[in-house]
Design a protein around this motif. Sequence first.
Motif, PDB file in Angstrom:
ATOM      1  N   ASP A 153      50.644  50.242  41.573  1.00  0.00           N
ATOM      2  CA  ASP A 153      49.638  51.295  41.538  1.00  0.00           C
ATOM      3  C   ASP A 153      49.622  52.029  42.874  1.00  0.00           C
ATOM      4  O   ASP A 153      49.964  51.461  43.919  1.00  0.00           O
ATOM      5  CB  ASP A 153      48.250  50.705  41.256  1.00  0.00           C
ATOM      6  CG  ASP A 153      48.170  50.088  39.871  1.00  0.00           C
ATOM      7  OD1 ASP A 153      48.786  50.643  38.953  1.00  0.00           O
ATOM      8  OD2 ASP A 153      47.502  49.044  39.717  1.00  0.00           O
ATOM      9  N   LYS A 154      49.224  53.301  42.857  1.00  0.00           N
ATOM     10  CA  LYS A 154      49.231  54.130  44.064  1.00  0.00           C
ATOM     11  C   LYS A 154      47.816  54.557  44.416  1.00  0.00           C
ATOM     12  O   LYS A 154      47.057  55.006  43.551  1.00  0.00           O
ATOM     13  CB  LYS A 154      50.120  55.367  43.868  1.00  0.00           C
ATOM     14  CG  LYS A 154      51.609  55.062  43.714  1.00  0.00           C
ATOM     15  CD  LYS A 154      52.408  56.337  43.575  1.00  0.00           C
ATOM     16  CE  LYS A 154      53.908  56.048  43.522  1.00  0.00           C
ATOM     17  NZ  LYS A 154      54.277  55.229  42.351  1.00  0.00           N
ATOM     18  N   LEU A 155      47.467  54.401  45.695  1.00  0.00           N
ATOM     19  CA  LEU A 155      46.187  54.856  46.228  1.00  0.00           C
ATOM     20  C   LEU A 155      46.479  55.901  47.295  1.00  0.00           C
ATOM     21  O   LEU A 155      47.230  55.652  48.244  1.00  0.00           O
ATOM     22  CB  LEU A 155      45.395  53.684  46.826  1.00  0.00           C
ATOM     23  CG  LEU A 155      45.118  52.502  45.890  1.00  0.00           C
ATOM     24  CD1 LEU A 155      44.400  51.399  46.644  1.00  0.00           C
ATOM     25  CD2 LEU A 155      44.290  52.950  44.695  1.00  0.00           C
ATOM     26  N   ARG A 156      45.854  57.076  47.161  1.00  0.00           N
ATOM     27  CA  ARG A 156      46.149  58.206  48.051  1.00  0.00           C
ATOM     28  C   ARG A 156      44.912  58.570  48.868  1.00  0.00           C
ATOM     29  O   ARG A 156      43.809  58.658  48.316  1.00  0.00           O
ATOM     30  CB  ARG A 156      46.617  59.411  47.237  1.00  0.00           C
ATOM     31  CG  ARG A 156      47.892  59.159  46.416  1.00  0.00           C
ATOM     32  CD  ARG A 156      48.200  60.345  45.510  1.00  0.00           C
ATOM     33  NE  ARG A 156      49.451  60.168  44.797  1.00  0.00           N
ATOM     34  CZ  ARG A 156      49.563  59.531  43.643  1.00  0.00           C
ATOM     35  NH1 ARG A 156      48.489  59.001  43.076  1.00  0.00           N
ATOM     36  NH2 ARG A 156      50.741  59.422  43.043  1.00  0.00           N
ATOM     37  N   TYR A 157      45.135  58.808  50.159  1.00  0.00           N
ATOM     38  CA  TYR A 157      44.039  59.163  51.065  1.00  0.00           C
ATOM     39  C   TYR A 157      44.463  60.359  51.924  1.00  0.00           C
ATOM     40  O   TYR A 157      45.626  60.459  52.346  1.00  0.00           O
ATOM     41  CB  TYR A 157      43.670  57.997  51.981  1.00  0.00           C
ATOM     42  CG  TYR A 157      43.100  56.803  51.249  1.00  0.00           C
ATOM     43  CD1 TYR A 157      41.722  56.617  51.132  1.00  0.00           C
ATOM     44  CD2 TYR A 157      43.939  55.857  50.669  1.00  0.00           C
ATOM     45  CE1 TYR A 157      41.197  55.528  50.460  1.00  0.00           C
ATOM     46  CE2 TYR A 157      43.423  54.764  49.992  1.00  0.00           C
ATOM     47  CZ  TYR A 157      42.054  54.606  49.892  1.00  0.00           C
ATOM     48  OH  TYR A 157      41.547  53.521  49.216  1.00  0.00           O
ATOM     49  N   VAL A 158      43.515  61.249  52.185  1.00  0.00           N
ATOM     50  CA  VAL A 158      43.733  62.406  53.055  1.00  0.00           C
ATOM     51  C   VAL A 158      42.687  62.374  54.153  1.00  0.00           C
ATOM     52  O   VAL A 158      41.488  62.207  53.875  1.00  0.00           O
ATOM     53  CB  VAL A 158      43.639  63.726  52.259  1.00  0.00           C
ATOM     54  CG1 VAL A 158      43.712  64.919  53.214  1.00  0.00           C
ATOM     55  CG2 VAL A 158      44.760  63.810  51.235  1.00  0.00           C
ATOM     56  N   LEU A 159      43.117  62.544  55.391  1.00  0.00           N
ATOM     57  CA  LEU A 159      42.218  62.577  56.548  1.00  0.00           C
ATOM     58  C   LEU A 159      42.192  63.990  57.105  1.00  0.00           C
ATOM     59  O   LEU A 159      43.236  64.543  57.443  1.00  0.00           O
ATOM     60  CB  LEU A 159      42.687  61.594  57.629  1.00  0.00           C
ATOM     61  CG  LEU A 159      42.884  60.136  57.207  1.00  0.00           C
ATOM     62  CD1 LEU A 159      43.390  59.323  58.382  1.00  0.00           C
ATOM     63  CD2 LEU A 159      41.601  59.542  56.664  1.00  0.00           C
TER      64      LEU A 159
END
Length: 261
Positions: A92-98
Amino acid sequence: MVTKFPLRDILRNKEANGHIFKWAIELGTYSIEFRSRPTIKSQALTDFIAEWTEIQEPITATCPEHWVMYFDGALNINGASAGILFITPTKDKLRYVLWIHFLASNNATEYEACLHGLRIAVELGVKRLMVYGDYALVINQLKKDWSYSSEKMDAYCAKIRKLEGKFYGIEYYHMVRDQNQLADQLSKIHSSRAAVSPGVFVQDLLAPSIIEEKEVEEVPLAEQLVLVVPSSVTDWREQFIKYLTNAKVPIDKTKTEHVIR
């Protein structure tokens, strides 16, 4: 089966006798020798049980597998941002943007991405992590292959070292930029003004991590140093204020020309 009946009933049963006679003819072609059963040794019995018992998989202790983290930072005229991608053991893929709302260099942007990625991993309960980045300076400094180029980079590394103690195992790997496209795309969402896709977590960074978490003792305002100009020292601005307000100039011609210029 005839073996379920008493022997006397089998011998008096014509149908059973016919079957036994046919079996005798069939088995007569083979050299069969009847012997009394010898004593079965314990090892032979053990081997027999082991051979015919259904094989079962050994019960192994549950051990969490490695998670994988990709990070990348972006810096351009529109500002700085970073992208973080996690891949779980179940793919599974978890995506984060800062979104970085302060002035930051390329090095600081990459370190912020890595640092916050590790913080997220700790919050998720990850214990084994493989970290991939395409910025050689950051990866090699974290692997202790390169020395720190500045006190600021040293401070970032110190923050990351504290987080490393929360993992059972953590490894850093350098990769080429072409292999880090997913994290690179996440890092450029803010600068490109693109819409954030569903399932992407966004976090705002208002201040550098090495400043907002810096463990220093705050000095009371009354005890802070104040620059006091002695009364005997003339304020350098005074001569310009007199010239602009009353057209007064110093007696010395050289100073006069300086004030007028």
